[in-house]
Write a protein that holds these residues in place. Structure first.
Motif, short mmCIF file in Angstrom:
data_model
loop_
_atom_site.label_atom_id
_atom_site.label_comp_id
_atom_site.label_asym_id
_atom_site.label_seq_id
_atom_site.Cartn_x
_atom_site.Cartn_y
_atom_site.Cartn_z
N ALA A 144 0.81 -1.21 0.00
CA ALA A 144 0.00 0.00 0.00
C ALA A 144 0.84 1.27 0.00
O ALA A 144 0.49 2.26 -0.66
CB ALA A 144 -0.94 -0.01 1.20
N ALA A 145 1.94 1.27 0.75
CA ALA A 145 2.74 2.49 0.88
C ALA A 145 3.27 2.99 -0.47
O ALA A 145 3.08 4.17 -0.81
CB ALA A 145 3.88 2.29 1.87
N PRO A 146 3.92 2.15 -1.29
CA PRO A 146 4.38 2.67 -2.58
C PRO A 146 3.25 3.02 -3.54
O PRO A 146 3.40 3.90 -4.37
CB PRO A 146 5.25 1.53 -3.14
CG PRO A 146 4.88 0.32 -2.37
CD PRO A 146 4.45 0.80 -1.03
N ALA A 147 2.12 2.34 -3.41
CA ALA A 147 0.98 2.69 -4.26
C ALA A 147 0.46 4.07 -3.91
O ALA A 147 0.16 4.89 -4.79
CB ALA A 147 -0.13 1.65 -4.10
N THR A 148 0.36 4.35 -2.62
CA THR A 148 -0.07 5.68 -2.17
C THR A 148 0.92 6.74 -2.62
O THR A 148 0.53 7.82 -3.09
CB THR A 148 -0.22 5.71 -0.64
OG1 THR A 148 -1.14 4.70 -0.23
CG2 THR A 148 -0.72 7.07 -0.17
N ASN A 149 2.20 6.45 -2.47
CA ASN A 149 3.24 7.41 -2.88
C ASN A 149 3.19 7.68 -4.37
O ASN A 149 3.46 8.80 -4.82
CB ASN A 149 4.62 6.89 -2.47
CG ASN A 149 4.84 6.92 -0.97
OD1 ASN A 149 4.19 7.70 -0.26
ND2 ASN A 149 5.74 6.09 -0.47
N PRO A 179 -7.74 4.49 6.55
CA PRO A 179 -6.75 5.06 7.47
C PRO A 179 -5.57 5.73 6.76
O PRO A 179 -5.12 6.80 7.18
CB PRO A 179 -6.30 3.85 8.29
CG PRO A 179 -7.46 2.92 8.25
CD PRO A 179 -8.03 3.09 6.87
N GLU A 180 -5.08 5.11 5.69
CA GLU A 180 -3.93 5.70 4.99
C GLU A 180 -4.34 6.91 4.16
O GLU A 180 -3.62 7.92 4.12
CB GLU A 180 -3.25 4.65 4.10
CG GLU A 180 -4.14 4.09 3.01
CD GLU A 180 -3.47 3.01 2.17
OE1 GLU A 180 -2.44 3.30 1.54
OE2 GLU A 180 -4.01 1.88 2.15
N LEU A 214 -10.12 7.03 12.47
CA LEU A 214 -9.27 6.45 11.44
C LEU A 214 -10.04 6.10 10.17
O LEU A 214 -9.47 5.57 9.21
CB LEU A 214 -8.60 5.18 11.98
CG LEU A 214 -7.56 5.37 13.09
CD1 LEU A 214 -7.18 4.03 13.71
CD2 LEU A 214 -6.32 6.07 12.54
N GLY A 215 -11.35 6.38 10.17
CA GLY A 215 -12.16 6.01 9.01
C GLY A 215 -12.58 4.56 9.03
O GLY A 215 -13.02 4.02 8.01
N ILE A 216 -12.48 3.93 10.19
CA ILE A 216 -12.83 2.52 10.35
C ILE A 216 -14.23 2.43 10.96
O ILE A 216 -14.57 3.19 11.87
CB ILE A 216 -11.80 1.80 11.24
CG1 ILE A 216 -10.42 1.85 10.57
CG2 ILE A 216 -12.21 0.37 11.51
CD1 ILE A 216 -9.30 1.34 11.44
N VAL A 217 -15.03 1.51 10.47
CA VAL A 217 -16.41 1.39 10.91
C VAL A 217 -16.53 0.26 11.95
O VAL A 217 -16.25 -0.90 11.62
CB VAL A 217 -17.35 1.10 9.73
CG1 VAL A 217 -18.79 0.97 10.20
CG2 VAL A 217 -17.21 2.18 8.67
N PRO A 218 -16.92 0.55 13.19
CA PRO A 218 -17.12 -0.52 14.17
C PRO A 218 -18.26 -1.44 13.72
O PRO A 218 -19.27 -0.97 13.20
CB PRO A 218 -17.51 0.22 15.45
CG PRO A 218 -17.07 1.64 15.23
CD PRO A 218 -17.18 1.88 13.75
N VAL A 219 -18.11 -2.74 13.91
CA VAL A 219 -19.14 -3.69 13.47
C VAL A 219 -19.68 -4.51 14.64
O VAL A 219 -20.81 -4.35 15.04
CB VAL A 219 -18.61 -4.61 12.35
CG1 VAL A 219 -19.68 -5.62 11.93
CG2 VAL A 219 -18.16 -3.80 11.15
N GLY A 220 -18.86 -5.41 15.18
CA GLY A 220 -19.33 -6.25 16.28
C GLY A 220 -20.42 -7.21 15.86
O GLY A 220 -21.49 -7.26 16.46
#
Length: 328
Positions: free
Chosen positions: A188-193, A208-209, A288-294
């Protein structure tokens, strides 16, 4: 004859005693520390989330939940370890779809994908579609119109062939009727870059990224892959608002070796849901843009079935050979 009858009675008694002991152990679970295998490297999002929930589980269930990072082969190495572990709740897997869904579709693995029983999804991680700011488009509709006007001229990054970011991109460009070139990166890091550097036109990155770059003048965030808008991006539309039914997210959840007693599964699932009732936990996830589910185990099983079909469709659409299920 009497000796054979006595032996049979004693054998049946031994089985009954062993079964009773196993049920008693399940009812007392956890009576010792629990190892949570995270099949990815330390420091990544799966590791961060695992440690967040493990801390809550330790407090609620009275035993340490110890994180063990066993990365490698896109999660397959850690999955093998848990598939071969005793089905007594002493070893669990905290995973994304890759280890138990997509990797077995893409390569031969030394475990059966059905070696696991679902416990619950902890959280869902939507993808965020970013495009390079040099493009004239500033909205999803504008980007799609621009791509239609320039067929074969655009490209898109992914975090690797067959990875979830590749598959969500494949499904999107097919649904939107976009002709674009896939440019895979190692992670993911080089793709984002590459997107930030303007080397690629589009990239579906994990929320999150991508949220780290929402104020950047080098990319424009135009949509999310979730069913509903994210609390952290309330003004950013979902792709489903343009293409109804489009929803591709990755998730992080617990599974156990198949054969684990139902009492243990139920206790663990309930404790995971209770962890998400802690305001500090949900606040951190949403930031972080993460959706809690449970989810319940039954809900998780339904998601696994739906995602298995979805990812198989995406792999075929990407032109990647699909491994035949074991035994075929």
């Amino acid at each position: 004859m009497r000796s054979r009858t006595l032996a049979a009675v004693l054998a049946a008694l031994a089985v009954a005693i062993a079964g009773g002991a196993a049920r008693a152990d399940a009812a007392r679970w956890p009576s010792r520390p629990v190892t949570v295998v995270v099949p990815y490297a330390a420091g990544g999002m799966a590791d961060v989330m695992a440690r967040l929930v493990a801390n809550q589980l330790s407090q609620k269930l009275g035993q340490p939940f110890i994180i063990y990072n066993r990365g490698g082969d896109a999660g397959a190495i850690g999955a093998i370890q848990v598939a071969r572990a005793p089905a007594d709740g002493s070893v669990l897997l905290f995973t994304s779809p890759s280890a138990i869904l997509t990797v077995p579709m893409l390569q031969k693995v030394s475990y059966d994908p059905d070696s696991f029983v679902p416990i619950g999804i902890f959280a869902s991680l939507p993808f965020v579609l970013g495009i390079k700011s040099a493009l004239p488009a500033r909205t999803l509709a504008g980007f799609i119109a621009y791509a239609h006007a320039h067929p074969g001229k655009l490209n898109y990054a992914s975090a690797g062939v067959g990875g979830i970011s590749h598959l969500v991109s494949t499904l999107f460009v097919r649904r939107a009727g976009i002709d674009a070139l896939h440019v895979p990166y190692r992670s993911a890091a080089p793709a984002t870059n590459a997107l930030l550097a303007g080397e690629v036109d589009m990239y579906f990155g994990g929320a999150p990224e991508m949220l780290q770059h929402r104020g950047s003048d080098r990319i424009t965030i135009v949509a999310t892959s979730s069913a509903q808008r994210l609390a952290s991006l309330p003004d950013t539309p979902t792709i489903a608002e343009t293409f109804p039914g489009f929803e591709v997210t990755t998730w992080l959840g617990f599974v156990a070796p198949r054969g684990t007693p139902g009492e243990i599964i139920a206790t663990m699932a309930q404790a995971t849901r209770e962890a998400l009732a802690v305001p500090e936990v949900t606040a951190r996830l949403r930031a972080l843009g993460i959706v809690p589910v449970g989810s319940t185990p039954e809900q998780f099983a339904a998601v696994l079935g739906k995602d298995r079909a979805l990812y198989a469709e995406a792999i075929r659409a990407a032109g990647i050979p699909l491994m035949e299920p074991a035994g075929q």
